[in-house]
Design a protein around this motif. Structure first.
Motif, short mmCIF file in Angstrom:
data_model
loop_
_atom_site.label_atom_id
_atom_site.label_comp_id
_atom_site.label_asym_id
_atom_site.label_seq_id
_atom_site.Cartn_x
_atom_site.Cartn_y
_atom_site.Cartn_z
N ASN A 156 47.94 -23.39 71.24
CA ASN A 156 47.92 -24.78 70.82
C ASN A 156 47.51 -24.84 69.35
O ASN A 156 47.42 -23.80 68.68
N ALA A 157 47.25 -26.04 68.86
CA ALA A 157 46.91 -26.19 67.44
C ALA A 157 45.65 -25.42 67.08
O ALA A 157 45.53 -24.85 65.99
N GLN A 158 44.71 -25.34 68.02
CA GLN A 158 43.45 -24.66 67.75
C GLN A 158 43.61 -23.15 67.69
O GLN A 158 42.88 -22.46 66.97
N THR A 159 44.57 -22.62 68.44
CA THR A 159 44.72 -21.16 68.52
C THR A 159 45.95 -20.64 67.76
O THR A 159 46.22 -19.45 67.79
N GLU A 160 46.69 -21.53 67.09
CA GLU A 160 47.94 -21.12 66.45
C GLU A 160 47.71 -20.04 65.39
O GLU A 160 48.47 -19.06 65.31
N GLU A 161 46.67 -20.20 64.56
CA GLU A 161 46.42 -19.20 63.52
C GLU A 161 46.13 -17.84 64.15
O GLU A 161 46.60 -16.81 63.66
N LEU A 162 45.34 -17.82 65.23
CA LEU A 162 45.04 -16.56 65.90
C LEU A 162 46.31 -15.95 66.47
O LEU A 162 46.51 -14.73 66.39
N TYR A 163 47.18 -16.77 67.04
CA TYR A 163 48.44 -16.25 67.59
C TYR A 163 49.31 -15.65 66.49
O TYR A 163 50.02 -14.67 66.72
N GLN A 164 49.24 -16.20 65.30
CA GLN A 164 50.01 -15.62 64.20
C GLN A 164 49.45 -14.25 63.80
O GLN A 164 50.20 -13.34 63.47
N ILE A 165 48.13 -14.12 63.86
CA ILE A 165 47.50 -12.82 63.58
C ILE A 165 47.88 -11.82 64.67
O ILE A 165 48.18 -10.65 64.39
N ILE A 166 47.87 -12.26 65.92
CA ILE A 166 48.28 -11.40 67.02
C ILE A 166 49.71 -10.91 66.80
O ILE A 166 50.01 -9.72 66.97
N ALA A 167 50.60 -11.83 66.40
CA ALA A 167 52.00 -11.46 66.15
C ALA A 167 52.10 -10.40 65.05
O ALA A 167 52.90 -9.46 65.15
N ARG A 168 51.29 -10.54 64.01
CA ARG A 168 51.32 -9.54 62.94
C ARG A 168 50.82 -8.20 63.45
O ARG A 168 51.34 -7.15 63.09
N GLY A 169 49.79 -8.23 64.32
CA GLY A 169 49.29 -7.00 64.89
C GLY A 169 50.32 -6.31 65.77
O GLY A 169 50.51 -5.09 65.69
N GLU A 170 51.01 -7.10 66.61
CA GLU A 170 52.06 -6.53 67.46
C GLU A 170 53.19 -5.96 66.61
O GLU A 170 53.71 -4.88 66.91
N HIS A 171 53.56 -6.69 65.56
CA HIS A 171 54.63 -6.21 64.68
C HIS A 171 54.23 -4.90 64.02
O HIS A 171 55.05 -3.97 63.91
N TRP A 172 52.98 -4.80 63.61
CA TRP A 172 52.52 -3.56 62.98
C TRP A 172 52.64 -2.40 63.97
O TRP A 172 53.12 -1.31 63.61
#
Length: 299
Positions: A255-271
């Protein structure tokens, strides 16, 4: 960054004149600028040093952090390049080309909810500290040390003696979360020195996400720094499995509160999906060895 580089100006722009303008600006700050300056210089929440009316190239930034090349601006006034008017778009583009990230807030935002403004500034800085080596400069860490850029021993952390079976040439990572979900942070400790290698948070998340990101952060930082002789210890079986599968299998609501964290997770998975991981990830045996050295001591 040296003062010379931070204050570098283009040919044809009088630095002494810019200094004079900057001093005048300090004397005639708006109410919003004064409120934000008082917040930045006295509030420990953000944890970074800012300077006001800082000369960068041909411009004078309202507030700037040289450690992260971050400019914070209060909207609602004219901008100048030297002594010539310039659009906000051109000014921001020029600062971006010099490697600076620019974030702007309206006077209303500053005057009515200064803590929300501080939270947003903190969020931008946190993104800069997450070191997934393949990402763009705005999301890379500026050092392999603590948030201040200097390896440090966290409060309450002391060198410990470990059983012979524990590898000393290792980093240990751990996360802490107040609630589930709740404010989450993670960190990494060098077992050979007892110093903190990095720290991230707090952000709204879960302990398992923190454990996962801590391992990825350590892997990426080791690879970025060319460290090939260390191992990583984690006390989280789930996180190690997620890293091995290159996927954070969290059930945290997006949600809006966790969106930034989800973007960091996505970068971690991509790495993980784009890098060959050779660093061993070992299980920290808490029952045999005590709490992992990166533990936050809140149990």
């Amino acid at each position: 960054m040296t003062k010379k580089n931070f204050n570098a100006t283009s040919e044809g722009v009088d630095y002494e004149q810019l200094k004079q303008y900057a001093e005048e600006n300090k004397l005639f700050m708006t109410d919003a600028e004064r409120a934000l300056w008082n917040f930045l210089r006295t509030n420990t929440y953000i944890g970074e040093k800012f300077k006001r009316q800082q000369i960068i190239g041909d411009y004078i930034a309202d507030f700037a952090s040289s450690n992260h090349k971050l400019v914070v601006e209060v909207e609602g006034k004219y901008h100048f390049k030297g002594d010539q008017p310039v659009s906000e778009e051109q000014r921001t583009a020029d600062l971006n080309r010099m490697g600076y990230t620019v974030i702007c807030f309206s006077e209303g935002e500053v005057m009515t909810n200064i803590h929300k403004v501080g939270y947003q500034i903190k969020g931008v800085i946190q993104k800069m500290k997450v070191s997934f080596a393949s990402q763009n400069p705005q999301t890379q860490s500026t050092s392999a040390a603590s948030p201040s850029g200097v390896a440090s021993k966290p409060a309450g952390t002391a060198m410990r003696s470990f059983p012979m079976e524990v590898k000393r040439n290792a980093w240990a990572v751990d996360a802490a979360c107040s609630g589930n979900p709740g404010p989450m942070e993670y960190r990494c400790i060098d077992l050979s020195t007892g110093t903190q290698v990095f720290h991230f948070g707090p952000v709204h998340g879960t302990n398992n996400i923190g454990e996962f990101l801590a391992i990825v952060h350590a892997l990426a930082l080791m690879q970025q720094k060319g460290i090939t002789d260390k191992v990583i210890y984690s006390d989280s079986v789930n996180a190690a499995i997620w890293v091995n599968n290159k996927k954070c299998k969290t059930k945290l609501e997006r949600n809006a509160q966790t969106e930034e964290l989800y973007q960091i997770i996505a970068r971690g998975e991509h790495w993980l999906q784009t890098h060959n991981v050779t660093t061993p990830i070992l299980k920290w045996e808490t029952k045999k060895w005590g709490e992992i050295p990166a533990d936050f001591g809140r149990k």
